[in-house]
Design an enzyme around this catalytic site. Sequence first.
Site, PDB file in Angstrom:
ATOM      1  N   ALA A  12       0.824  -1.105   0.131  1.00 29.49           N
ATOM      2  CA  ALA A  12       0.041   0.283   0.249  1.00 29.49           C
ATOM      3  C   ALA A  12       0.964   1.388   0.109  1.00 29.49           C
ATOM      4  O   ALA A  12       0.474   2.523  -0.321  1.00 29.49           O
ATOM      5  CB  ALA A  12      -0.725  -0.270   0.999  1.00 29.49           C
ATOM      6  N   ASN A 105       8.770 -14.330  -4.913  1.00 24.09           N
ATOM      7  CA  ASN A 105       7.859 -14.182  -4.215  1.00 24.09           C
ATOM      8  C   ASN A 105       6.428 -15.163  -3.561  1.00 24.09           C
ATOM      9  O   ASN A 105       5.490 -14.637  -3.211  1.00 24.09           O
ATOM     10  CB  ASN A 105       6.988 -12.668  -4.852  1.00 24.09           C
ATOM     11  CG  ASN A 105       7.569 -11.904  -5.510  1.00 24.09           C
ATOM     12  OD1 ASN A 105       8.413 -11.638  -4.411  1.00 24.09           O
ATOM     13  ND2 ASN A 105       7.536 -10.936  -6.771  1.00 24.09           N
ATOM     14  N   VAL A 129      -1.574  -9.024  -8.899  1.00 25.17           N
ATOM     15  CA  VAL A 129      -0.998  -7.861  -9.342  1.00 25.17           C
ATOM     16  C   VAL A 129       0.802  -8.011  -9.063  1.00 25.17           C
ATOM     17  O   VAL A 129       0.988  -7.753 -10.603  1.00 25.17           O
ATOM     18  CB  VAL A 129      -1.070  -5.950  -9.334  1.00 25.17           C
ATOM     19  CG1 VAL A 129      -0.343  -5.139 -10.533  1.00 25.17           C
ATOM     20  CG2 VAL A 129      -2.498  -6.439  -9.144  1.00 25.17           C
ATOM     21  N   ASN A 131       4.216  -9.453  -9.295  1.00 27.06           N
ATOM     22  CA  ASN A 131       4.933 -11.008 -10.775  1.00 27.06           C
ATOM     23  C   ASN A 131       5.047 -11.815  -9.756  1.00 27.06           C
ATOM     24  O   ASN A 131       5.893 -11.247  -8.798  1.00 27.06           O
ATOM     25  CB  ASN A 131       5.567  -9.756 -11.892  1.00 27.06           C
ATOM     26  CG  ASN A 131       4.746  -9.082 -12.849  1.00 27.06           C
ATOM     27  OD1 ASN A 131       3.438  -9.538 -13.184  1.00 27.06           O
ATOM     28  ND2 ASN A 131       4.832  -8.040 -12.389  1.00 27.06           N
ATOM     29  N   ASP A 159      -2.341  -4.593 -19.806  1.00 27.15           N
ATOM     30  CA  ASP A 159      -1.350  -5.107 -21.449  1.00 27.15           C
ATOM     31  C   ASP A 159      -2.639  -5.001 -22.157  1.00 27.15           C
ATOM     32  O   ASP A 159      -2.417  -4.673 -23.529  1.00 27.15           O
ATOM     33  CB  ASP A 159      -1.321  -7.003 -21.462  1.00 27.15           C
ATOM     34  CG  ASP A 159      -0.274  -7.142 -20.043  1.00 27.15           C
ATOM     35  OD1 ASP A 159       0.474  -7.100 -20.577  1.00 27.15           O
ATOM     36  OD2 ASP A 159      -1.322  -7.852 -19.019  1.00 27.15           O
ATOM     37  N   ARG A 162      -2.506  -1.700 -22.914  1.00 30.45           N
ATOM     38  CA  ARG A 162      -1.835  -1.403 -23.979  1.00 30.45           C
ATOM     39  C   ARG A 162      -2.123  -1.508 -25.156  1.00 30.45           C
ATOM     40  O   ARG A 162      -1.724  -0.758 -25.906  1.00 30.45           O
ATOM     41  CB  ARG A 162      -0.607  -1.991 -23.138  1.00 30.45           C
ATOM     42  CG  ARG A 162       0.141  -1.350 -22.363  1.00 30.45           C
ATOM     43  CD  ARG A 162       1.066  -2.751 -21.286  1.00 30.45           C
ATOM     44  NE  ARG A 162       1.960  -2.163 -20.505  1.00 30.45           N
ATOM     45  CZ  ARG A 162       2.257  -2.525 -19.378  1.00 30.45           C
ATOM     46  NH1 ARG A 162       2.343  -3.834 -19.620  1.00 30.45           N
ATOM     47  NH2 ARG A 162       3.342  -2.031 -18.475  1.00 30.45           N
ATOM     48  N   HIS A 187       0.727 -13.323 -18.149  1.00 29.37           N
ATOM     49  CA  HIS A 187       1.009 -11.715 -18.276  1.00 29.37           C
ATOM     50  C   HIS A 187       2.684 -11.886 -18.120  1.00 29.37           C
ATOM     51  O   HIS A 187       3.640 -11.960 -17.009  1.00 29.37           O
ATOM     52  CB  HIS A 187       0.743 -10.819 -16.422  1.00 29.37           C
ATOM     53  CG  HIS A 187       1.637  -9.699 -16.455  1.00 29.37           C
ATOM     54  ND1 HIS A 187       1.402  -9.041 -17.264  1.00 29.37           N
ATOM     55  CD2 HIS A 187       1.914  -8.805 -15.980  1.00 29.37           C
ATOM     56  CE1 HIS A 187       2.162  -7.114 -17.014  1.00 29.37           C
ATOM     57  NE2 HIS A 187       2.004  -7.459 -15.847  1.00 29.37           N
TER      58      HIS A 187
HETATM   59  C1  LMR Z   1       4.089  -4.434 -16.134  1.00 32.96           C
HETATM   60  O1  LMR Z   1       4.006  -5.188 -17.026  1.00 32.96           O
HETATM   61  O2  LMR Z   1       4.540  -3.327 -15.939  1.00 32.96           O
HETATM   62  C2  LMR Z   1       4.404  -5.029 -14.308  1.00 32.96           C
HETATM   63  O3  LMR Z   1       4.188  -5.827 -14.469  1.00 32.96           O
HETATM   64  C3  LMR Z   1       5.834  -4.794 -14.675  1.00 32.96           C
HETATM   65  C4  LMR Z   1       6.842  -5.176 -14.910  1.00 32.96           C
HETATM   66  O4  LMR Z   1       8.080  -6.097 -13.983  1.00 32.96           O
HETATM   67  O5  LMR Z   1       7.146  -5.293 -16.448  1.00 32.96           O
END
Ligand code: LMR
Length: 352
Positions: A12, A105, A129, A131, A159, A162, A187
């Site tokens: 946070a 992680n 979220v 990774n 993504d 994007r 991802h």
């Molecule tokens: C992203 O896609 O921007 C995030 O997952 C951070 C990363 O490590 O790429």
Amino acid sequence: MKRPVKIAITGAAGSVCYSLLFKIATGEMIDRDQPVILQLIEVPEAMDALRGIAMELEDCAFPLLHSISLYDKFEEGVVGAHYVLLLGAKPRGPGMERSELIAANAPAFASQGRAINQFANRDVKVLVVGNPANTNALCASRNAPDLSPAQFTALTRLDHNRARGILANHTGANPKDIRRITIWGNHSNTQFPDLGHATIYGEPAMSQVDESWYRDHFIEKIQKRGAAVIEARGRSSAASAAQGVINHMHDWINGTAENDWVSMAIVSDGSYGIAKGIIYSFPVRCDYGRYQIVQGLEISDFAREKMTATEQELLSEMKTVADLLPKETEASHQNLSVGLRSGQYLQTDRVR
Ligand code: LMR
């Protein structure tokens, strides 16, 4: 006035959260008339920074911000939560792949899954979220045997956004007139941003872009966008990730726009021949807190090859975390199959 809902958020005091919290407090995530209780969670060393952010939130006098509480123990911060946003994780640096973060992680996500199972609201919706998001979500979900796997999702909306933004920029279209983009899979840099079903102003996107631009530039650009941001900024995306979180949760809770779908990484039910049980990004439509995989899309040989490559990566990540995945219980099988019966994942599809 509606009753406030509880949102627990890890990481946070991190930079994604610094963009996210103020949006949540203005009602962008759930609804403009939904009061929220923020249960902000951080590691002990970041509690001072977190206190500063709480002061700033208070100083904004947001009408929807019912209360804020701060925690340095996940088990306490997640109590009664209706929504859990798992942002806290070691981030990758320049030159790294997200999968290199698994060892650092994934164990934390497994233990967070156990705590969510024990302490969160029974209808909790979880978004991962941190990774590698898909595999972390798998670890969390598999350690929450009393909840439905469908309650655990990972973020590929970043993504998806994007792809939409970059396609808009390339064609001169407004992003709002671009629909039906799909992010398939992980991802990671194997994800498949698919324009095969996308439309621009209602017409096939592929008739409005050059096939070689799509195959040789666009796909790779989306796959490697996170790394490109890190390279340029020296740190990972923050505001765009926060926007993805807002969009993901908003649509999950309130529904997708008409004639469109969104990408969410969710537990695979075997749709499109993707291995059951992995957390894979699919095209989904949401409706009042439920989501359903869009069925019946034609898959070209080109698309199939890319969908399989990202599936294989997820299967290999799953092997890496095998020690963190308790054997699936009878109850979790029932949870998934209840969801599959109608092809829909219902929030209430869990067995106590
Ligand atoms: C992203 O896609 O921007 C995030 O997952 C951070 C990363 O490590 O790429």
